[in-house]
Design a protein around this motif. Structure first.
Motif, PDB file in Angstrom:
ATOM      1  N   LEU A  37     -23.344  31.196  39.720  1.00 49.07           N
ATOM      2  CA  LEU A  37     -23.063  32.641  39.734  1.00 49.07           C
ATOM      3  C   LEU A  37     -22.179  33.031  40.914  1.00 49.07           C
ATOM      4  N   ARG A  38     -22.332  32.306  42.020  1.00 48.51           N
ATOM      5  CA  ARG A  38     -21.550  32.631  43.217  1.00 48.51           C
ATOM      6  C   ARG A  38     -20.141  32.077  43.164  1.00 48.51           C
ATOM      7  N   GLN A  39     -19.887  31.086  42.280  1.00 48.27           N
ATOM      8  CA  GLN A  39     -18.569  30.472  42.233  1.00 48.27           C
ATOM      9  C   GLN A  39     -17.568  31.389  41.519  1.00 48.27           C
ATOM     10  N   PRO A  40     -16.273  31.214  41.837  1.00 43.29           N
ATOM     11  CA  PRO A  40     -15.250  31.990  41.103  1.00 43.29           C
ATOM     12  C   PRO A  40     -15.304  31.660  39.605  1.00 43.29           C
ATOM     13  N   GLN A  41     -14.988  32.652  38.797  1.00 38.12           N
ATOM     14  CA  GLN A  41     -15.003  32.498  37.335  1.00 38.12           C
ATOM     15  C   GLN A  41     -14.197  31.272  36.890  1.00 38.12           C
ATOM     16  N   ALA A  42     -13.028  31.077  37.503  1.00 35.24           N
ATOM     17  CA  ALA A  42     -12.161  29.974  37.081  1.00 35.24           C
ATOM     18  C   ALA A  42     -12.835  28.617  37.305  1.00 35.24           C
ATOM     19  N   ASP A  43     -13.573  28.489  38.417  1.00 31.39           N
ATOM     20  CA  ASP A  43     -14.248  27.223  38.711  1.00 31.39           C
ATOM     21  C   ASP A  43     -15.338  26.926  37.691  1.00 31.39           C
ATOM     22  N   VAL A  44     -16.069  27.970  37.309  1.00 30.09           N
ATOM     23  CA  VAL A  44     -17.144  27.771  36.332  1.00 30.09           C
ATOM     24  C   VAL A  44     -16.548  27.407  34.979  1.00 30.09           C
ATOM     25  N   GLU A  45     -15.420  28.049  34.644  1.00 28.90           N
ATOM     26  CA  GLU A  45     -14.768  27.721  33.375  1.00 28.90           C
ATOM     27  C   GLU A  45     -14.306  26.268  33.363  1.00 28.90           C
ATOM     28  N   GLN A  46     -13.764  25.822  34.495  1.00 28.79           N
ATOM     29  CA  GLN A  46     -13.315  24.437  34.598  1.00 28.79           C
ATOM     30  C   GLN A  46     -14.497  23.478  34.419  1.00 28.79           C
ATOM     31  N   PHE A  47     -15.625  23.838  35.014  1.00 25.76           N
ATOM     32  CA  PHE A  47     -16.861  23.059  34.903  1.00 25.76           C
ATOM     33  C   PHE A  47     -17.275  22.944  33.436  1.00 25.76           C
ATOM     34  N   LEU A  48     -17.307  24.104  32.743  1.00 26.89           N
ATOM     35  CA  LEU A  48     -17.748  24.116  31.348  1.00 26.89           C
ATOM     36  C   LEU A  48     -16.757  23.380  30.450  1.00 26.89           C
ATOM     37  N   THR A  49     -15.463  23.541  30.741  1.00 24.98           N
ATOM     38  CA  THR A  49     -14.447  22.879  29.918  1.00 24.98           C
ATOM     39  C   THR A  49     -14.544  21.363  30.055  1.00 24.98           C
ATOM     40  N   ALA A  50     -14.740  20.885  31.293  1.00 26.06           N
ATOM     41  CA  ALA A  50     -14.808  19.435  31.509  1.00 26.06           C
ATOM     42  C   ALA A  50     -15.946  18.826  30.702  1.00 26.06           C
ATOM     43  N   ILE A  51     -17.109  19.495  30.710  1.00 26.18           N
ATOM     44  CA  ILE A  51     -18.260  18.953  29.975  1.00 26.18           C
ATOM     45  C   ILE A  51     -18.025  19.074  28.466  1.00 26.18           C
ATOM     46  N   GLY A  52     -17.512  20.245  28.053  1.00 26.19           N
ATOM     47  CA  GLY A  52     -17.269  20.459  26.628  1.00 26.19           C
ATOM     48  C   GLY A  52     -16.263  19.473  26.070  1.00 26.19           C
ATOM     49  N   GLU A  53     -15.181  19.233  26.818  1.00 22.86           N
ATOM     50  CA  GLU A  53     -14.157  18.296  26.332  1.00 22.86           C
ATOM     51  C   GLU A  53     -14.674  16.868  26.301  1.00 22.86           C
ATOM     52  N   MET A  54     -15.470  16.521  27.312  1.00 22.15           N
ATOM     53  CA  MET A  54     -16.055  15.186  27.307  1.00 22.15           C
ATOM     54  C   MET A  54     -16.871  15.003  26.034  1.00 22.15           C
ATOM     55  N   LYS A  55     -17.727  16.008  25.757  1.00 27.31           N
ATOM     56  CA  LYS A  55     -18.629  15.889  24.609  1.00 27.31           C
ATOM     57  C   LYS A  55     -17.860  15.824  23.295  1.00 27.31           C
ATOM     58  N   THR A  56     -16.810  16.652  23.187  1.00 25.06           N
ATOM     59  CA  THR A  56     -16.117  16.749  21.903  1.00 25.06           C
ATOM     60  C   THR A  56     -15.125  15.619  21.693  1.00 25.06           C
ATOM     61  N   ASN A  57     -14.418  15.229  22.751  1.00 22.83           N
ATOM     62  CA  ASN A  57     -13.264  14.346  22.562  1.00 22.83           C
ATOM     63  C   ASN A  57     -13.500  12.879  22.891  1.00 22.83           C
ATOM     64  N   ILE A  58     -14.646  12.586  23.493  1.00 24.61           N
ATOM     65  CA  ILE A  58     -14.813  11.192  23.915  1.00 24.61           C
ATOM     66  C   ILE A  58     -14.982  10.288  22.694  1.00 24.61           C
ATOM     67  N   HIS A  59     -14.440   9.072  22.774  1.00 28.94           N
ATOM     68  CA  HIS A  59     -14.576   8.103  21.704  1.00 28.94           C
ATOM     69  C   HIS A  59     -15.549   7.018  22.139  1.00 28.94           C
ATOM     70  N   PHE A  60     -16.054   6.311  21.166  1.00 31.04           N
ATOM     71  CA  PHE A  60     -16.733   5.072  21.470  1.00 31.04           C
ATOM     72  C   PHE A  60     -15.869   3.973  20.895  1.00 31.04           C
ATOM     73  N   CYS A  61     -15.608   2.960  21.714  1.00 24.74           N
ATOM     74  CA  CYS A  61     -14.727   1.862  21.302  1.00 24.74           C
ATOM     75  C   CYS A  61     -15.248   1.254  20.002  1.00 24.74           C
ATOM     76  N   SER A  62     -14.365   1.101  19.008  1.00 29.16           N
ATOM     77  CA  SER A  62     -14.818   0.617  17.701  1.00 29.16           C
ATOM     78  C   SER A  62     -15.137  -0.880  17.748  1.00 29.16           C
ATOM     79  N   VAL A  63     -14.722  -1.560  18.820  1.00 24.21           N
ATOM     80  CA  VAL A  63     -15.041  -2.984  18.937  1.00 24.21           C
ATOM     81  C   VAL A  63     -16.348  -3.171  19.710  1.00 24.21           C
ATOM     82  N   CYS A  64     -16.407  -2.632  20.960  1.00 25.79           N
ATOM     83  CA  CYS A  64     -17.544  -2.961  21.830  1.00 25.79           C
ATOM     84  C   CYS A  64     -18.515  -1.792  22.025  1.00 25.79           C
ATOM     85  N   HIS A  65     -18.197  -0.609  21.480  1.00 24.31           N
ATOM     86  CA  HIS A  65     -19.066   0.571  21.572  1.00 24.31           C
ATOM     87  C   HIS A  65     -19.181   1.153  22.977  1.00 24.31           C
TER      88      HIS A  65
END
Lengths: 209, 209
Positions: A37-65
């Motif tokens: 709550l104390r952090q600037p809005q932009a920092d919190v958005e960056q925090f949420l985006t990093a986690i959201g993008e990790m969750k949505t875009n990360i792959h698992f290697c089709s060979v070794c998982h």
């Protein structure tokens, strides 16, 4: 701290969500929420985006998982890695731990856990079939079993060994022994007993370094 | 753990962001990121939404600066709270701590910290002017200073006292003494000295309970 005194439903809901993270209790969750709550809005958005993008875009290697940004991970696609040696591990963290030793030049196979009937994890919840397929479709000389030194790890080792013993591969397992820096006095008897049985010639014991 | 071995840029960025949280190191951040990766997509979205909505939609009470879901918080707008008694605290957490004692029926004023020149926090960074305005526009009988028992807290107490001493209000401060459950042997001498100076009649000492 009682929960009925949260001054805001929004805060309460954020604290509840943060407290679902492993090792984070209600008090820590509140501290984290107030920090955000104390952090600037932009920092919190960056925090949420990093986690959201990790969750949505990360792959698992089709060979070794293993985790990857691409369909085939950087280890499996590297020309300098020895594809004929596969190290079987439980999790992505184990890959990172072994990579950090800088002792290993082969590739990996991430099982996603070990067989654990108590927690309802059976062989089909793991990537064992995919390992068998790898052995039947590509040239592999050695499979290194690098699972936890627990009953569940041993069970899984044995299960996989039975599945792959007919392939022309050598199956090895990590050396078990006295850990570096440990004093004998504080080493448990199972470890000490195995270390004694599997003792090595003194002039061989330097070979890893 | 070295950082050059993250198998994915997306993971690395999420870990970096999580490690910015207070008390969360790189190792814990990695554990949290991998935990989030294992959760269902819907759960992670709920987690991100809760934090995002808290950050975007939360209000600060325009009267007492406490966290609130509305323009005026539930304490300030409650008809059962005594508006003539204001308890001055540093943070929202302090409001929650005092509410948990269930001993206080007045209202609050959240300063947002204490005067701390070392950290660059001056009187204008706090809501002191807003407190003065409250005293001049509404009927207040007592201001209870409930700041930390530190040099910074004492400085802030004194600064505020000078600002408000001409208003017809009684300014009080929290009792300082031996904490409940503390043994004298382990109580520091400043606390013990003050507790001795401010000793109370034995039959008065039950009045709070």
């Amino acid at each position: 701290m009682q929960t009925h005194t949260y001054p805001s439903k929004l805060l309460e809901r954020a604290v509840e969500e943060l407290a679902k993270l492993p090792g984070i209790g209600n008090r820590t969750a509140l501290r984290l929420a107030l920090h955000l709550l104390r952090q600037p809005q932009a920092d919190v958005e960056q925090f949420l985006t990093a986690i959201g993008e990790m969750k949505t875009n990360i792959h698992f290697c089709s060979v070794c998982h293993n985790i990857s940004d691409t369909d085939i991970c950087s280890i499996c696609s590297s020309p300098s890695r020895d594809k004929t040696t596969i190290c079987v591990v439980e999790t992505i963290k184990d890959v990172m731990s072994i990579e950090n030793t800088m002792q290993y030049k082969g590739v990996y196979h991430v099982l996603g856990g070990v067989i654990n009937p108590m927690e309802g994890i059976g062989p089909n919840d793991l990537t064992i079939n995919s390992l068998v397929e790898r052995l039947s479709t590509s040239e592999v000389n050695e499979v290194i079993m690098a699972l936890s030194a627990t009953t569940e790890g041993d069970t899984t080792n044995f299960f996989i060994y039975k599945k792959i013993k007919n392939f022309p591969v050598m199956v090895t397992t990590l050396a078990r022994g006295v850990a570096f820096g440990n004093e004998l006095e504080y080493t448990d008897e199972v470890t000490l007993g195995r270390a004694l049985l599997n003792r090595v010639r003194f002039d061989n014991s330097f070979s890893v370094e």
